[in-house]
Design a protein around this motif. Sequence first.
Motif, PDB file in Angstrom:
ATOM      1  N   ASN A 118     -12.905 -49.961 -45.474  1.00 34.97           N
ATOM      2  CA  ASN A 118     -14.081 -50.571 -46.093  1.00 34.97           C
ATOM      3  C   ASN A 118     -15.324 -49.892 -45.537  1.00 34.97           C
ATOM      4  O   ASN A 118     -15.718 -50.139 -44.398  1.00 34.97           O
ATOM      5  CB  ASN A 118     -14.121 -52.077 -45.812  1.00 34.97           C
ATOM      6  CG  ASN A 118     -15.285 -52.749 -46.523  1.00 34.97           C
ATOM      7  OD1 ASN A 118     -15.846 -52.208 -47.475  1.00 34.97           O
ATOM      8  ND2 ASN A 118     -15.672 -53.931 -46.063  1.00 34.97           N
ATOM      9  N   PHE A 119     -15.933 -49.009 -46.333  1.00 33.01           N
ATOM     10  CA  PHE A 119     -17.112 -48.274 -45.865  1.00 33.01           C
ATOM     11  C   PHE A 119     -18.016 -47.984 -47.069  1.00 33.01           C
ATOM     12  O   PHE A 119     -18.206 -46.845 -47.479  1.00 33.01           O
ATOM     13  CB  PHE A 119     -16.685 -46.975 -45.196  1.00 33.01           C
ATOM     14  CG  PHE A 119     -17.759 -46.326 -44.360  1.00 33.01           C
ATOM     15  CD1 PHE A 119     -18.975 -46.938 -44.117  1.00 33.01           C
ATOM     16  CD2 PHE A 119     -17.541 -45.066 -43.808  1.00 33.01           C
ATOM     17  CE1 PHE A 119     -19.956 -46.338 -43.355  1.00 33.01           C
ATOM     18  CE2 PHE A 119     -18.519 -44.445 -43.040  1.00 33.01           C
ATOM     19  CZ  PHE A 119     -19.726 -45.082 -42.822  1.00 33.01           C
ATOM     20  N   PRO A 120     -18.624 -49.038 -47.656  1.00 28.14           N
ATOM     21  CA  PRO A 120     -19.452 -48.833 -48.851  1.00 28.14           C
ATOM     22  C   PRO A 120     -20.806 -48.197 -48.555  1.00 28.14           C
ATOM     23  O   PRO A 120     -21.465 -47.705 -49.481  1.00 28.14           O
ATOM     24  CB  PRO A 120     -19.620 -50.250 -49.399  1.00 28.14           C
ATOM     25  CG  PRO A 120     -19.515 -51.125 -48.190  1.00 28.14           C
ATOM     26  CD  PRO A 120     -18.507 -50.459 -47.289  1.00 28.14           C
ATOM     27  N   ASP A 121     -21.239 -48.207 -47.285  1.00 28.90           N
ATOM     28  CA  ASP A 121     -22.563 -47.684 -46.932  1.00 28.90           C
ATOM     29  C   ASP A 121     -22.470 -46.377 -46.157  1.00 28.90           C
ATOM     30  O   ASP A 121     -23.230 -46.126 -45.219  1.00 28.90           O
ATOM     31  CB  ASP A 121     -23.328 -48.722 -46.104  1.00 28.90           C
ATOM     32  CG  ASP A 121     -23.550 -50.010 -46.874  1.00 28.90           C
ATOM     33  OD1 ASP A 121     -23.801 -49.932 -48.083  1.00 28.90           O
ATOM     34  OD2 ASP A 121     -23.464 -51.100 -46.270  1.00 28.90           O
ATOM     35  N   ALA A 122     -21.552 -45.513 -46.548  1.00 31.14           N
ATOM     36  CA  ALA A 122     -21.355 -44.244 -45.844  1.00 31.14           C
ATOM     37  C   ALA A 122     -22.469 -43.259 -46.192  1.00 31.14           C
ATOM     38  O   ALA A 122     -23.069 -43.330 -47.264  1.00 31.14           O
ATOM     39  CB  ALA A 122     -20.001 -43.656 -46.214  1.00 31.14           C
ATOM     40  N   ASP A 183     -16.731 -32.461 -41.613  1.00 32.16           N
ATOM     41  CA  ASP A 183     -18.032 -33.104 -41.716  1.00 32.16           C
ATOM     42  C   ASP A 183     -17.896 -34.625 -41.685  1.00 32.16           C
ATOM     43  O   ASP A 183     -17.012 -35.199 -42.324  1.00 32.16           O
ATOM     44  CB  ASP A 183     -18.713 -32.668 -43.013  1.00 32.16           C
ATOM     45  CG  ASP A 183     -20.063 -33.317 -43.216  1.00 32.16           C
ATOM     46  OD1 ASP A 183     -20.772 -33.518 -42.210  1.00 32.16           O
ATOM     47  OD2 ASP A 183     -20.402 -33.620 -44.381  1.00 32.16           O
ATOM     48  N   ALA A 184     -18.790 -35.291 -40.938  1.00 32.70           N
ATOM     49  CA  ALA A 184     -18.756 -36.757 -40.859  1.00 32.70           C
ATOM     50  C   ALA A 184     -19.020 -37.403 -42.206  1.00 32.70           C
ATOM     51  O   ALA A 184     -18.540 -38.512 -42.479  1.00 32.70           O
ATOM     52  CB  ALA A 184     -19.784 -37.249 -39.834  1.00 32.70           C
ATOM     53  N   ALA A 185     -19.773 -36.723 -43.079  1.00 30.94           N
ATOM     54  CA  ALA A 185     -20.051 -37.253 -44.407  1.00 30.94           C
ATOM     55  C   ALA A 185     -18.996 -36.845 -45.430  1.00 30.94           C
ATOM     56  O   ALA A 185     -19.156 -37.115 -46.622  1.00 30.94           O
ATOM     57  CB  ALA A 185     -21.431 -36.794 -44.872  1.00 30.94           C
ATOM     58  N   LEU A 186     -17.945 -36.177 -44.977  1.00 31.37           N
ATOM     59  CA  LEU A 186     -16.810 -35.790 -45.816  1.00 31.37           C
ATOM     60  C   LEU A 186     -17.221 -34.830 -46.930  1.00 31.37           C
ATOM     61  O   LEU A 186     -16.781 -34.964 -48.082  1.00 31.37           O
ATOM     62  CB  LEU A 186     -16.114 -37.026 -46.398  1.00 31.37           C
ATOM     63  CG  LEU A 186     -15.692 -38.104 -45.379  1.00 31.37           C
ATOM     64  CD1 LEU A 186     -15.020 -39.269 -46.081  1.00 31.37           C
ATOM     65  CD2 LEU A 186     -14.783 -37.513 -44.319  1.00 31.37           C
ATOM     66  N   GLU A 187     -18.061 -33.852 -46.597  1.00 29.35           N
ATOM     67  CA  GLU A 187     -18.425 -32.819 -47.555  1.00 29.35           C
ATOM     68  C   GLU A 187     -17.193 -31.996 -47.922  1.00 29.35           C
ATOM     69  O   GLU A 187     -16.500 -31.458 -47.052  1.00 29.35           O
ATOM     70  CB  GLU A 187     -19.505 -31.915 -46.957  1.00 29.35           C
ATOM     71  CG  GLU A 187     -19.793 -30.657 -47.734  1.00 29.35           C
ATOM     72  CD  GLU A 187     -20.231 -30.929 -49.157  1.00 29.35           C
ATOM     73  OE1 GLU A 187     -19.606 -30.378 -50.086  1.00 29.35           O
ATOM     74  OE2 GLU A 187     -21.192 -31.705 -49.345  1.00 29.35           O
ATOM     75  N   ASP A 228     -16.883 -27.493 -35.890  1.00 27.04           N
ATOM     76  CA  ASP A 228     -17.948 -28.459 -36.125  1.00 27.04           C
ATOM     77  C   ASP A 228     -18.721 -28.023 -37.365  1.00 27.04           C
ATOM     78  O   ASP A 228     -18.562 -26.904 -37.857  1.00 27.04           O
ATOM     79  CB  ASP A 228     -18.874 -28.537 -34.912  1.00 27.04           C
ATOM     80  CG  ASP A 228     -19.645 -29.853 -34.849  1.00 27.04           C
ATOM     81  OD1 ASP A 228     -19.514 -30.661 -35.801  1.00 27.04           O
ATOM     82  OD2 ASP A 228     -20.372 -30.090 -33.871  1.00 27.04           O
ATOM     83  N   ALA A 229     -19.562 -28.925 -37.875  1.00 25.70           N
ATOM     84  CA  ALA A 229     -20.349 -28.623 -39.058  1.00 25.70           C
ATOM     85  C   ALA A 229     -21.695 -29.317 -38.971  1.00 25.70           C
ATOM     86  O   ALA A 229     -21.826 -30.393 -38.371  1.00 25.70           O
ATOM     87  CB  ALA A 229     -19.611 -29.068 -40.321  1.00 25.70           C
ATOM     88  N   LEU A 230     -22.698 -28.694 -39.560  1.00 28.49           N
ATOM     89  CA  LEU A 230     -24.041 -29.260 -39.622  1.00 28.49           C
ATOM     90  C   LEU A 230     -24.612 -28.961 -41.004  1.00 28.49           C
ATOM     91  O   LEU A 230     -25.280 -27.956 -41.212  1.00 28.49           O
ATOM     92  CB  LEU A 230     -24.942 -28.667 -38.529  1.00 28.49           C
ATOM     93  CG  LEU A 230     -26.366 -29.223 -38.452  1.00 28.49           C
ATOM     94  CD1 LEU A 230     -26.334 -30.700 -38.096  1.00 28.49           C
ATOM     95  CD2 LEU A 230     -27.183 -28.452 -37.425  1.00 28.49           C
ATOM     96  N   PRO A 231     -24.336 -29.835 -41.985  1.00 30.32           N
ATOM     97  CA  PRO A 231     -24.791 -29.578 -43.355  1.00 30.32           C
ATOM     98  C   PRO A 231     -26.270 -29.922 -43.517  1.00 30.32           C
ATOM     99  O   PRO A 231     -26.633 -31.013 -43.944  1.00 30.32           O
ATOM    100  CB  PRO A 231     -23.901 -30.508 -44.182  1.00 30.32           C
ATOM    101  CG  PRO A 231     -23.568 -31.631 -43.260  1.00 30.32           C
ATOM    102  CD  PRO A 231     -23.513 -31.044 -41.889  1.00 30.32           C
ATOM    103  N   PHE A 232     -27.134 -28.992 -43.177  1.00 31.30           N
ATOM    104  CA  PHE A 232     -28.579 -29.194 -43.287  1.00 31.30           C
ATOM    105  C   PHE A 232     -29.143 -28.157 -44.251  1.00 31.30           C
ATOM    106  O   PHE A 232     -29.189 -26.970 -43.947  1.00 31.30           O
ATOM    107  CB  PHE A 232     -29.234 -29.077 -41.908  1.00 31.30           C
ATOM    108  CG  PHE A 232     -30.725 -29.246 -41.923  1.00 31.30           C
ATOM    109  CD1 PHE A 232     -31.320 -30.275 -42.646  1.00 31.30           C
ATOM    110  CD2 PHE A 232     -31.538 -28.361 -41.248  1.00 31.30           C
ATOM    111  CE1 PHE A 232     -32.686 -30.431 -42.672  1.00 31.30           C
ATOM    112  CE2 PHE A 232     -32.918 -28.507 -41.262  1.00 31.30           C
ATOM    113  CZ  PHE A 232     -33.498 -29.543 -41.983  1.00 31.30           C
ATOM    114  N   LEU A 233     -29.556 -28.605 -45.451  1.00 35.48           N
ATOM    115  CA  LEU A 233     -30.042 -27.743 -46.533  1.00 35.48           C
ATOM    116  C   LEU A 233     -28.942 -26.879 -47.131  1.00 35.48           C
ATOM    117  O   LEU A 233     -29.022 -26.490 -48.283  1.00 35.48           O
ATOM    118  CB  LEU A 233     -31.204 -26.854 -46.052  1.00 35.48           C
ATOM    119  CG  LEU A 233     -32.425 -27.611 -45.504  1.00 35.48           C
ATOM    120  CD1 LEU A 233     -33.503 -26.624 -45.097  1.00 35.48           C
ATOM    121  CD2 LEU A 233     -32.962 -28.602 -46.522  1.00 35.48           C
ATOM    122  N   SER A 234     -27.926 -26.557 -46.366  1.00 39.57           N
ATOM    123  CA  SER A 234     -26.745 -25.856 -46.868  1.00 39.57           C
ATOM    124  C   SER A 234     -25.587 -26.199 -45.938  1.00 39.57           C
ATOM    125  O   SER A 234     -25.763 -26.895 -44.948  1.00 39.57           O
ATOM    126  CB  SER A 234     -26.974 -24.341 -46.921  1.00 39.57           C
ATOM    127  OG  SER A 234     -27.157 -23.826 -45.616  1.00 39.57           O
TER     128      SER A 234
END
Length: 256
Positions: A118-122, A183-187, A228-234
């Motif tokens: 249950n993670f509707p606010d990801a 990625d923590a945001a699951l990109e 690791d990943a850092l999706p910032f602008l790309s």
Amino acid sequence: NNILWYGKYTEAAKSGGFAAALVVAPEFIEYDDEEAQSLEVGMRSRMFGGRANLNVSLFRTELDDLQLNAFNPVTGSGFVTNAAEARSQGLEIDGAWAVSPELRLSGSAAFLDATYTNFPDAPCPISLTLAGVAPPCDATGKNMPRAPEFSANVGINFDRPLQSGMRFVAELNVGYSSEYDVDAALESALVQDSYALVGASAGFSGSDDRWSVTLIGTNLTNEAVLSDALPFLSNIGYLIAPRQVSLQARYRFGDL
């Protein structure tokens, strides 16, 4: 005398707090306590007169308000958020066998199901953010990051005394992982494919372990693995070290 069965139940908590980022939206400044309930059952065993062992464990952990490091790709700010509910469950097996006084085999395998129940606010992946999707995004039912469904390791260790009073020591390790989100945001563009890492070493040492000379190799097949990943602008990813080969010499002074 050679088999141990066990079971354990644990509860744990991690206190909430405040985001350390200098720039963060007001609604993300504070994050809640994290709570976990875990159940594990398993077996520990010795076989062949103690020359081998086999261990098996089954586990399940229920997490409430799981604390996660998140990143806003638009503002470039990091923050801590809570996943409402998550579950981690699986099976782990490991063992070793002394085939002879010189040769030892070892191995392990793990099957893992780590899911946001249950993670509707990801946080949203950067690809959706750039497409105009406003946060939050629903990650319910998706796999958690850095949680491969299957992983395994196999090792061979060889230690043979020589007539000169020295010892020849060699080791080979192969580790495998199935694919997983980095990625923590699951990109979706930051998914690490399945891979195998090979490492090996070989060298000589004194019979009293006072000295040794060893040639060591890591990531011998030169696999490109995201650490690791850092999706910032790309989409920006960081790789583990490529193939490395080193020579290590050691000498111990005194009797300590």
